[in-house]
Every structure is written in C-alpha cells, then in structure tokens.
Design a protein around this motif. Structure first.
Motif, PDB file in Angstrom:
ATOM      1  N   GLY A 110       0.706  -1.163  -0.011  1.00  8.80           N
ATOM      2  CA  GLY A 110       0.069  -0.157   0.062  1.00  8.80           C
ATOM      3  C   GLY A 110       0.906   1.244  -0.040  1.00  8.80           C
ATOM      4  O   GLY A 110       2.047   1.332  -0.226  1.00  8.80           O
ATOM      5  N   LYS A 111       0.166   2.089   0.554  1.00  8.47           N
ATOM      6  CA  LYS A 111       0.673   3.728   0.221  1.00  8.47           C
ATOM      7  C   LYS A 111       2.034   3.832   1.284  1.00  8.47           C
ATOM      8  O   LYS A 111       3.097   4.434   0.834  1.00  8.47           O
ATOM      9  N   GLU A 112       1.881   3.305   2.353  1.00  7.91           N
ATOM     10  CA  GLU A 112       2.989   3.334   3.349  1.00  7.91           C
ATOM     11  C   GLU A 112       4.408   2.639   2.657  1.00  7.91           C
ATOM     12  O   GLU A 112       5.461   3.299   2.797  1.00  7.91           O
ATOM     13  N   LYS A 113       4.129   1.444   2.219  1.00  5.93           N
ATOM     14  CA  LYS A 113       5.291   0.750   1.827  1.00  5.93           C
ATOM     15  C   LYS A 113       5.873   1.530   0.589  1.00  5.93           C
ATOM     16  O   LYS A 113       7.096   1.468   0.263  1.00  5.93           O
ATOM     17  N   ASP A 114       5.157   2.164  -0.407  1.00  4.10           N
ATOM     18  CA  ASP A 114       5.321   2.830  -1.583  1.00  4.10           C
ATOM     19  C   ASP A 114       6.181   4.092  -1.239  1.00  4.10           C
ATOM     20  O   ASP A 114       7.240   4.338  -1.831  1.00  4.10           O
ATOM     21  N   ASN A 115       5.531   4.546  -0.084  1.00  2.47           N
ATOM     22  CA  ASN A 115       6.381   5.875   0.432  1.00  2.47           C
ATOM     23  C   ASN A 115       7.935   5.577   0.909  1.00  2.47           C
ATOM     24  O   ASN A 115       8.900   6.177   0.474  1.00  2.47           O
ATOM     25  N   PHE A 116       7.849   4.421   1.672  1.00  3.79           N
ATOM     26  CA  PHE A 116       9.062   4.101   2.383  1.00  3.79           C
ATOM     27  C   PHE A 116      10.091   3.629   1.101  1.00  3.79           C
ATOM     28  O   PHE A 116      11.252   3.960   1.049  1.00  3.79           O
ATOM     29  N   CYS A 117       9.795   3.118  -0.114  1.00  4.69           N
ATOM     30  CA  CYS A 117      10.292   2.446  -1.126  1.00  4.69           C
ATOM     31  C   CYS A 117      10.952   3.606  -1.869  1.00  4.69           C
ATOM     32  O   CYS A 117      12.104   3.692  -2.155  1.00  4.69           O
ATOM     33  N   LEU A 176      17.247   8.271  -1.278  1.00  2.00           N
ATOM     34  CA  LEU A 176      18.533   8.095  -0.588  1.00  2.00           C
ATOM     35  C   LEU A 176      19.825   7.549  -1.063  1.00  2.00           C
ATOM     36  O   LEU A 176      20.883   8.036  -1.199  1.00  2.00           O
ATOM     37  N   PHE A 177      19.345   6.396  -1.833  1.00  2.00           N
ATOM     38  CA  PHE A 177      20.539   5.882  -2.637  1.00  2.00           C
ATOM     39  C   PHE A 177      20.977   6.765  -3.859  1.00  2.00           C
ATOM     40  O   PHE A 177      22.102   6.626  -4.096  1.00  2.00           O
ATOM     41  N   LYS A 178      19.889   7.635  -4.354  1.00  2.00           N
ATOM     42  CA  LYS A 178      20.403   8.396  -5.515  1.00  2.00           C
ATOM     43  C   LYS A 178      21.274   9.348  -4.950  1.00  2.00           C
ATOM     44  O   LYS A 178      22.382   9.713  -5.432  1.00  2.00           O
ATOM     45  N   CYS A 179      21.195   9.961  -3.610  1.00  2.00           N
ATOM     46  CA  CYS A 179      22.080  11.074  -3.191  1.00  2.00           C
ATOM     47  C   CYS A 179      23.246  10.595  -2.589  1.00  2.00           C
ATOM     48  O   CYS A 179      24.172  11.363  -2.898  1.00  2.00           O
ATOM     49  N   SER A 180      23.359   9.311  -2.149  1.00  2.00           N
ATOM     50  CA  SER A 180      24.624   8.834  -1.603  1.00  2.00           C
ATOM     51  C   SER A 180      25.572   8.576  -2.885  1.00  2.00           C
ATOM     52  O   SER A 180      26.943   8.550  -2.660  1.00  2.00           O
ATOM     53  N   LYS A 181      25.154   8.284  -4.268  1.00  2.00           N
ATOM     54  CA  LYS A 181      25.891   8.205  -5.288  1.00  2.00           C
ATOM     55  C   LYS A 181      26.558   9.263  -5.954  1.00  2.00           C
ATOM     56  O   LYS A 181      27.399   9.375  -6.822  1.00  2.00           O
ATOM     57  N   LYS A 182      26.022  10.384  -5.370  1.00  2.00           N
ATOM     58  CA  LYS A 182      26.782  11.770  -6.062  1.00  2.00           C
ATOM     59  C   LYS A 182      27.926  12.122  -5.442  1.00  2.00           C
ATOM     60  O   LYS A 182      28.352  11.880  -4.373  1.00  2.00           O
TER      61      LYS A 182
END
Length: 86
Positions: A67-74, A80-86
């Motif tokens: 549901g929505k909570e899982k989608d938001n978490f993902c 976060l992973f995108k930010c850490s690769k910069k």
C-alpha cells in the motif's frame, strides 16, 4: 504497518507455545500475543531474538504491508541511494 508470519512459523516449530517462545526471547506471553495479532510491533531486539529462536530470516517473519506506506518507504530509500551516489 508490519504484517507478520510469527504464529505460522511458531506453529511449524513443533507447535511451539506462545509461552515457550516468550521465554526463549525474554519477553512476556502477552507480548507474543500482541505481536501475532498485529496490535504491537516488536522492538529490534525482540525481532532479532525471534529470528534466532525460530531460525528464520527477519524478512520471513515481518514485512511492510502493501500500500501507500510501503510505496512511500520505497521511494524514500530510492532517493537516499541516489543522493549517496553523488
């Protein structure tokens, strides 16, 4: 919210009682009942102890409900992973 397979996995282990599992992980029988019924989410410590006691990976014991909570978490994890690769 978490979904859990605790009751099913507990019963697969020789029909292990709630009381015996509680003693194995160092909590009360009421805590096991509350976790199994979804009324209470376990602490990280209890989660790890349950995993060890049932010889089952944590992700087989508990999962985020669809549901929505899982989608938001993902989505947040992905960002976060995108930010850490910069």
């Amino acid at each position: 919210n978490l979904s859990n397979n605790l009751k099913k996995l507990r019963q697969r282990h020789g029909d292990l009682s709630q009381q015996h599992l509680a003693e194995m992980v160092g909590c009360s029988r009421q805590t096991i009942i509350s976790i199994e019924s979804g009324c209470k989410n376990p602490s990280v410590e209890i989660t790890l102890k349950l995993s060890l006691a049932l010889n089952t990976p944590v992700n087989e014991l508990f999962a985020l409900e669809e549901g929505k909570e899982k989608d938001n978490f993902c989505k947040r994890i992905s960002e976060l992973f995108k930010c850490s690769k910069k």
